[in-house]
Design an enzyme around this catalytic site. Structure first.
Site, PDB file in Angstrom:
ATOM      1  N   GLY A  13     -32.077  22.571 -31.288  1.00  0.00           N
ATOM      2  CA  GLY A  13     -30.658  22.494 -30.982  1.00  0.00           C
ATOM      3  C   GLY A  13     -29.917  21.305 -31.573  1.00  0.00           C
ATOM      4  N   ARG A  35     -42.399  18.609 -26.622  1.00  0.00           N
ATOM      5  CA  ARG A  35     -43.283  19.524 -27.377  1.00  0.00           C
ATOM      6  C   ARG A  35     -43.772  18.836 -28.651  1.00  0.00           C
ATOM      7  NH1 ARG A  35     -39.161  24.480 -27.294  1.00  0.00           N
ATOM      8  NH2 ARG A  35     -37.755  22.687 -27.396  1.00  0.00           N
ATOM      9  N   TYR A 153     -25.868  21.758 -12.281  1.00  0.00           N
ATOM     10  CA  TYR A 153     -25.754  21.435 -13.714  1.00  0.00           C
ATOM     11  C   TYR A 153     -24.422  20.732 -13.979  1.00  0.00           C
ATOM     12  CZ  TYR A 153     -25.353  21.702 -18.764  1.00  0.00           C
ATOM     13  OH  TYR A 153     -25.181  21.360 -20.082  1.00  0.00           O
ATOM     14  N   PHE A 190     -30.491  26.476 -25.543  1.00  0.00           N
ATOM     15  CA  PHE A 190     -29.981  26.145 -24.207  1.00  0.00           C
ATOM     16  C   PHE A 190     -30.036  27.336 -23.234  1.00  0.00           C
ATOM     17  CE2 PHE A 190     -26.332  25.947 -21.301  1.00  0.00           C
ATOM     18  CZ  PHE A 190     -26.519  24.720 -20.686  1.00  0.00           C
TER      19      PHE A 190
HETATM   20  P1  NDP Z   1     -31.950  22.941 -26.619  1.00  0.00           P
HETATM   21  O1  NDP Z   1     -32.686  23.595 -25.500  1.00  0.00           O
HETATM   22  O2  NDP Z   1     -31.954  23.601 -27.945  1.00  0.00           O
HETATM   23  O3  NDP Z   1     -32.485  21.437 -26.804  1.00  0.00           O
HETATM   24  C1  NDP Z   1     -32.756  20.616 -25.693  1.00  0.00           C
HETATM   25  C2  NDP Z   1     -33.600  19.437 -26.162  1.00  0.00           C
HETATM   26  O4  NDP Z   1     -33.803  18.561 -25.047  1.00  0.00           O
HETATM   27  C3  NDP Z   1     -34.962  19.858 -26.667  1.00  0.00           C
HETATM   28  O5  NDP Z   1     -35.294  19.104 -27.808  1.00  0.00           O
HETATM   29  C4  NDP Z   1     -35.899  19.503 -25.519  1.00  0.00           C
HETATM   30  O6  NDP Z   1     -37.173  19.118 -26.049  1.00  0.00           O
HETATM   31  C5  NDP Z   1     -35.187  18.277 -24.918  1.00  0.00           C
HETATM   32  N1  NDP Z   1     -35.525  18.073 -23.522  1.00  0.00           N
HETATM   33  C6  NDP Z   1     -35.173  18.836 -22.456  1.00  0.00           C
HETATM   34  N2  NDP Z   1     -35.699  18.340 -21.341  1.00  0.00           N
HETATM   35  C7  NDP Z   1     -36.409  17.231 -21.689  1.00  0.00           C
HETATM   36  C8  NDP Z   1     -37.205  16.298 -20.971  1.00  0.00           C
HETATM   37  N3  NDP Z   1     -37.360  16.372 -19.654  1.00  0.00           N
HETATM   38  N4  NDP Z   1     -37.790  15.293 -21.662  1.00  0.00           N
HETATM   39  C9  NDP Z   1     -37.635  15.193 -23.006  1.00  0.00           C
HETATM   40  N5  NDP Z   1     -36.892  16.034 -23.736  1.00  0.00           N
HETATM   41  C10 NDP Z   1     -36.303  17.055 -23.085  1.00  0.00           C
HETATM   42  O7  NDP Z   1     -30.457  22.776 -26.090  1.00  0.00           O
HETATM   43  P2  NDP Z   1     -29.184  21.992 -26.695  1.00  0.00           P
HETATM   44  O8  NDP Z   1     -29.453  21.432 -28.014  1.00  0.00           O
HETATM   45  O9  NDP Z   1     -28.053  22.906 -26.527  1.00  0.00           O
HETATM   46  O10 NDP Z   1     -29.037  20.857 -25.592  1.00  0.00           O
HETATM   47  C11 NDP Z   1     -28.906  19.486 -25.897  1.00  0.00           C
HETATM   48  C12 NDP Z   1     -27.952  18.848 -24.895  1.00  0.00           C
HETATM   49  O11 NDP Z   1     -26.666  19.433 -25.058  1.00  0.00           O
HETATM   50  C13 NDP Z   1     -28.335  19.047 -23.427  1.00  0.00           C
HETATM   51  O12 NDP Z   1     -28.100  17.837 -22.754  1.00  0.00           O
HETATM   52  C14 NDP Z   1     -27.364  20.137 -22.955  1.00  0.00           C
HETATM   53  O13 NDP Z   1     -27.097  20.036 -21.576  1.00  0.00           O
HETATM   54  C15 NDP Z   1     -26.150  19.794 -23.793  1.00  0.00           C
HETATM   55  N6  NDP Z   1     -25.156  20.851 -23.974  1.00  0.00           N
HETATM   56  C16 NDP Z   1     -25.511  22.069 -24.522  1.00  0.00           C
HETATM   57  C17 NDP Z   1     -24.544  23.027 -24.718  1.00  0.00           C
HETATM   58  C18 NDP Z   1     -24.851  24.394 -25.255  1.00  0.00           C
HETATM   59  O14 NDP Z   1     -24.093  25.344 -24.995  1.00  0.00           O
HETATM   60  N7  NDP Z   1     -25.900  24.549 -26.042  1.00  0.00           N
HETATM   61  C19 NDP Z   1     -23.131  22.760 -24.420  1.00  0.00           C
HETATM   62  C20 NDP Z   1     -22.894  21.481 -23.816  1.00  0.00           C
HETATM   63  C21 NDP Z   1     -23.871  20.552 -23.651  1.00  0.00           C
HETATM   64  P3  NDP Z   1     -38.585  19.512 -25.431  1.00  0.00           P
HETATM   65  O15 NDP Z   1     -38.431  20.836 -24.749  1.00  0.00           O
HETATM   66  O16 NDP Z   1     -39.500  19.538 -26.616  1.00  0.00           O
HETATM   67  O17 NDP Z   1     -38.880  18.401 -24.504  1.00  0.00           O
HETATM   68  C1  8X3 Z   2     -23.378  23.862 -21.673  1.00  0.00           C
HETATM   69  C2  8X3 Z   2     -22.169  24.695 -21.782  1.00  0.00           C
HETATM   70  O1  8X3 Z   2     -20.523  26.089 -20.404  1.00  0.00           O
HETATM   71  O2  8X3 Z   2     -22.857  26.532 -20.069  1.00  0.00           O
HETATM   72  O3  8X3 Z   2     -23.151  22.642 -21.043  1.00  0.00           O
HETATM   73  O4  8X3 Z   2     -21.886  24.514 -19.222  1.00  0.00           O
HETATM   74  S1  8X3 Z   2     -21.849  25.491 -20.290  1.00  0.00           S
END
Ligand code: NDP
Ligand code: 8X3
Length: 251
Positions: A13, A35, A153, A190
């Protein structure tokens, strides 16, 4: 000398896209995630494709001891961290308050709020010592507006918003910039994580419009990080054109 960026959650992501964007601009990258296989594969790709140095650190941001052990173990050569991107985080479930799982709530609070605090506290000395640094915190549109079944969340992301404001005040004296980025729907892993592998539910989130892509957020972080020293973008809400806020979409 190359600059150094530390990005949490770089196995997929936004985090992975941010690592690629900065590596392409010759930043050395410290990347983290749980991972190990994925993280090492990302590290190899960055080294091969962009010729930068990469330090992969495997830890769970929820594990306070592991966070400090990993970040305190960084050798002198890696301690000049210019940018920290607190990106690791997740949503688990989208259930009404009475049906939501307490375990999911614990995991979100421990990852999105406590994990962000632990990593920031561990990295901060590397910045305060040099009176230089830029911290990015990944919030969400959910930080600005609560939506139905978003309960814990949304609360974690509102906490990220509050922590970012508070950091900005407290770190002013150290010359450290703090930028909170609040994305709307983006087609990363996500939703697969949120819906615990249910591909149908995850796909539904992105149907009928073009969501943000991870590289859109990477481009924005790069823009904010490369402004002149005296300029700081504090808080940025970013949605795709089809999304007005946490609730309203045009599909
Ligand atoms: P992804 O699931 O693609 O990526 C999430 C990343 O966070 C992965 O690399 C995962 O790595 C890491 N991660 C999650 N939990 C842990 C943990 N406990 N310890 C270490 N690493 C962790 O999602 P996004 O790229 O979308 O999410 C990134 C951020 O953006 C998050 O904070 C999310 O809330 C936020 N966000 C996302 C949105 C969306 O619509 N996609 C919109 C708004 C905000 P691994 O599993 O290898 O540990
Ligand atoms: C991720 C986007 O709209 O699901 O934070 O909260 S939303």
């Amino acid at each position: 000398m190359n600059k150094t960026i530390l990005i949490t959650g770089a196995t997929s992501g936004f985090g992975k896209a941010i690592a690629e964007k900065f590596a392409a601009a010759s930043y050395n990258c410290i990347i983290t995630g749980r991972r190990q296989d994925r993280l090492y594969a990302v590290a190899d790709d960055l080294r091969k494709q962009y010729g930068v140095d990469v330090l992969p650190l495997v830890f769970d941001v929820q594990d306070r001891a592991a966070v400090f052990a990993a970040i305190n173990s960084i050798s002198d050569a890696w301690q000049n961290i210019d940018i920290l991107v607190n990106n690791a985080g997740l949503a688990l479930g989208r259930d009404s308050f009475e049906n939501a799982s307490l375990d999911d709530w614990d995991t979100m609070i421990d990852s999105n709020v406590k994990g962000l605090l632990y990593v920031s506290k561990a990295v901060l000395p590397y910045m305060t010592d040099r009176k230089h640094g830029h911290i990015f915190n990944m919030g969400s549109v959910a930080a600005k507006q609560v939506y139905k079944d978003g309960n814990a969340y949304c609360a974690t992301k509102q906490a990220v918003d509050a922590i970012s404001q508070s950091m900005r005040i407290d770190l002013l004296q150290h010359g450290i910039k703090v930028t909170a980025i609040h994305p709307g729907a983006a087609d990363t892993e996500f939703s697969m994580v949120r819906f615990k592998g249910d591909e149908t539910k995850a796909a539904q989130i992105y149907q009928g419009y073009e969501p943000l892509h991870a590289h859109d957020i990477a481009d924005i972080v790069f823009y904010c990080a490369t402004l002149p020293t005296h300029v700081c973008i504090n808080d940025l809400v970013v949605t795709c054109t089809a999304q007005a806020n946490g609730i309203y979409f045009h599909k």
